[in-house]
Design an enzyme around this catalytic site. Sequence first.
Site, PDB file in Angstrom:
ATOM      1  N   TYR A   1      16.706  -3.379   2.503  1.00  0.00           N
ATOM      2  CA  TYR A   1      16.099  -3.457   1.201  1.00  0.00           C
ATOM      3  C   TYR A   1      16.886  -3.679  -0.035  1.00  0.00           C
ATOM      4  O   TYR A   1      16.661  -4.255  -0.909  1.00  0.00           O
ATOM      5  CB  TYR A   1      15.094  -2.006   1.210  1.00  0.00           C
TER       6      TYR A   1
HETATM    7  N1  LIG Z   1       7.773   2.675  -4.915  1.00  0.00           N
HETATM    8  C1  LIG Z   1       8.871   2.467  -5.088  1.00  0.00           C
HETATM    9  O1  LIG Z   1       9.629   3.895  -5.109  1.00  0.00           O
HETATM   10  C2  LIG Z   1       9.918   1.371  -5.615  1.00  0.00           C
HETATM   11  C3  LIG Z   1      11.069   1.611  -6.259  1.00  0.00           C
HETATM   12  C4  LIG Z   1      11.815   0.700  -6.421  1.00  0.00           C
HETATM   13  C5  LIG Z   1      11.259  -0.871  -6.452  1.00  0.00           C
HETATM   14  N2  LIG Z   1      10.064  -0.916  -5.899  1.00  0.00           N
HETATM   15  C6  LIG Z   1       9.339  -2.183  -6.026  1.00  0.00           C
HETATM   16  O2  LIG Z   1       8.207  -2.077  -6.491  1.00  0.00           O
HETATM   17  C7  LIG Z   1       7.541  -2.998  -6.051  1.00  0.00           C
HETATM   18  C8  LIG Z   1       5.969  -2.901  -5.521  1.00  0.00           C
HETATM   19  O3  LIG Z   1       5.758  -1.712  -4.932  1.00  0.00           O
HETATM   20  P1  LIG Z   1       5.155  -0.449  -4.712  1.00  0.00           P
HETATM   21  O4  LIG Z   1       5.921   0.730  -4.868  1.00  0.00           O
HETATM   22  O5  LIG Z   1       3.966  -0.631  -5.658  1.00  0.00           O
HETATM   23  O6  LIG Z   1       4.326  -0.583  -3.337  1.00  0.00           O
HETATM   24  P2  LIG Z   1       3.121  -0.905  -2.808  1.00  0.00           P
HETATM   25  O7  LIG Z   1       1.999  -0.381  -3.573  1.00  0.00           O
HETATM   26  O8  LIG Z   1       3.255  -0.891  -1.278  1.00  0.00           O
HETATM   27  O9  LIG Z   1       3.083  -2.454  -3.356  1.00  0.00           O
HETATM   28  C9  LIG Z   1       3.487  -3.525  -2.394  1.00  0.00           C
HETATM   29  C10 LIG Z   1       2.381  -4.662  -2.681  1.00  0.00           C
HETATM   30  O10 LIG Z   1       3.021  -5.909  -2.061  1.00  0.00           O
HETATM   31  C11 LIG Z   1       2.026  -6.619  -1.367  1.00  0.00           C
HETATM   32  N3  LIG Z   1       2.628  -7.373  -0.230  1.00  0.00           N
HETATM   33  C12 LIG Z   1       3.464  -6.621   0.858  1.00  0.00           C
HETATM   34  N4  LIG Z   1       3.805  -7.436   1.693  1.00  0.00           N
HETATM   35  C13 LIG Z   1       3.494  -8.798   1.019  1.00  0.00           C
HETATM   36  C14 LIG Z   1       3.507  -9.968   1.645  1.00  0.00           C
HETATM   37  N5  LIG Z   1       4.022 -10.374   2.860  1.00  0.00           N
HETATM   38  N6  LIG Z   1       2.908 -11.091   0.896  1.00  0.00           N
HETATM   39  C15 LIG Z   1       2.257 -10.794  -0.303  1.00  0.00           C
HETATM   40  N7  LIG Z   1       2.301  -9.560  -0.788  1.00  0.00           N
HETATM   41  C16 LIG Z   1       2.673  -8.484   0.011  1.00  0.00           C
HETATM   42  C17 LIG Z   1       0.971  -5.457  -0.882  1.00  0.00           C
HETATM   43  O11 LIG Z   1      -0.195  -5.800  -0.628  1.00  0.00           O
HETATM   44  P3  LIG Z   1      -0.917  -6.467   0.637  1.00  0.00           P
HETATM   45  O12 LIG Z   1      -0.385  -5.455   1.767  1.00  0.00           O
HETATM   46  O13 LIG Z   1      -2.281  -6.867   0.456  1.00  0.00           O
HETATM   47  O14 LIG Z   1       0.009  -7.813   1.019  1.00  0.00           O
HETATM   48  C18 LIG Z   1       1.078  -4.663  -2.117  1.00  0.00           C
HETATM   49  O15 LIG Z   1       0.309  -4.689  -2.898  1.00  0.00           O
HETATM   50  C19 LIG Z   1       8.096  -3.620  -4.739  1.00  0.00           C
HETATM   51  O16 LIG Z   1       8.845  -4.912  -4.797  1.00  0.00           O
HETATM   52  C20 LIG Z   1       9.031  -2.740  -4.365  1.00  0.00           C
HETATM   53  O17 LIG Z   1      10.237  -2.981  -3.872  1.00  0.00           O
HETATM   54  C21 LIG Z   1       9.245   0.260  -5.581  1.00  0.00           C
END
Ligand SMILES: NC(=O)c1ccc[n+]([C@@H]2O[C@H](COP(=O)([O-])OP(=O)(O)OC[C@H]3O[C@@H](n4cnc5c(N)ncnc54)[C@H](OP(=O)(O)O)[C@@H]3O)[C@@H](O)[C@H]2O)c1
Length: 262
Positions: free
Chosen positions: A159
């Site tokens: 990651y």
């Molecule tokens: N939450 C944190 O602490 C954090 C910290 C740093 C960075 N981030 C980054 O922020 C971004 C958003 O994450 P989040 O925290 O909002 O988590 P999240 O709610 O789990 O969102 C992830 C999104 O990506 C989509 N997704 C997952 N696998 C996919 C695939 N194979 N193809 C297309 N879409 C896909 C999911 O929708 P579906 O399941 O419908 O595909 C979901 O809408 C990510 O890049 C994550 O790495 C998050």
Amino acid sequence: MKKKEQTRRRVAVVTGAATGIGAAITERLAGQGMHLVLVARDGARLEVHAKRLHAEHGIQVSTLALDLSHQGAPVRLAEWLAGAGIEVDVLVNNAGVSLMGPVADTDAARVRGLIDLNAGAVAELTARLLPPMVARGRGAIVNIAGTGAYAPAAYLAAYAASKAFVLSFTQAVWAETRATGVRVVAVSPGPTDTAMNTRRMPGKRAPGSVADTVMSALRGRGPAIVDGRLNTFQTFVFGRLLPASAAARIAERSLRKAALGN
Ligand SMILES: NC(=O)c1ccc[n+]([C@@H]2O[C@H](COP(=O)([O-])OP(=O)(O)OC[C@H]3O[C@@H](n4cnc5c(N)ncnc54)[C@H](OP(=O)(O)O)[C@@H]3O)[C@@H](O)[C@H]2O)c1
């Protein structure tokens, strides 16, 4: 979406758009009157979110259910956009997955799938949607990295490495496009309260705060922005002050319990 309207109205494509940070970003973009194309795997969830955005903001919203970790998915998205006559003004590469645990205990296919989504699809979508923006002399690409991009993280090895790729790639493309009128920027959230990160931890931010940082990144000039002051400080310490080996060891100690349960 009507073709004629698409060509004269600003359109944003957001991946991972129906949940967490992506959903918050779509709210902000919709609030600015942008039409939206929402992409993720769960088409039904995208539809529900699209209907709500349309009802609340009066914008046009299209959805495309795609697994962006699959080879050929980014080209499908680009072809779908071209077929619909959609000129993309803003691309937000937000979709991502996390994977916690020792690499030795992790299914290799999941490691590969994470890289294909978090890094591969981000790079390919950038490479596919950037040229028309450069040709028009306007547009923006926001790639969501993460504070994990700034140092190696034990138990989050793939990651953090995928996010390091996103950060480095975006910073380089930023330098290439500075004089083109196209804005390219990486935004790095730290721990944010979404389905991806349900761990209890101090200083966790709300998805809306990250979305605000994305909006200010779109208005800004630099290649990379970290969301929140504490996260900015931590990326400075872990990314600049500490050697990578020390950062990896600290992560090993602090994440061991969450990863191994001991
Ligand atoms: N939450 C944190 O602490 C954090 C910290 C740093 C960075 N981030 C980054 O922020 C971004 C958003 O994450 P989040 O925290 O909002 O988590 P999240 O709610 O789990 O969102 C992830 C999104 O990506 C989509 N997704 C997952 N696998 C996919 C695939 N194979 N193809 C297309 N879409 C896909 C999911 O929708 P579906 O399941 O419908 O595909 C979901 O809408 C990510 O890049 C994550 O790495 C998050």
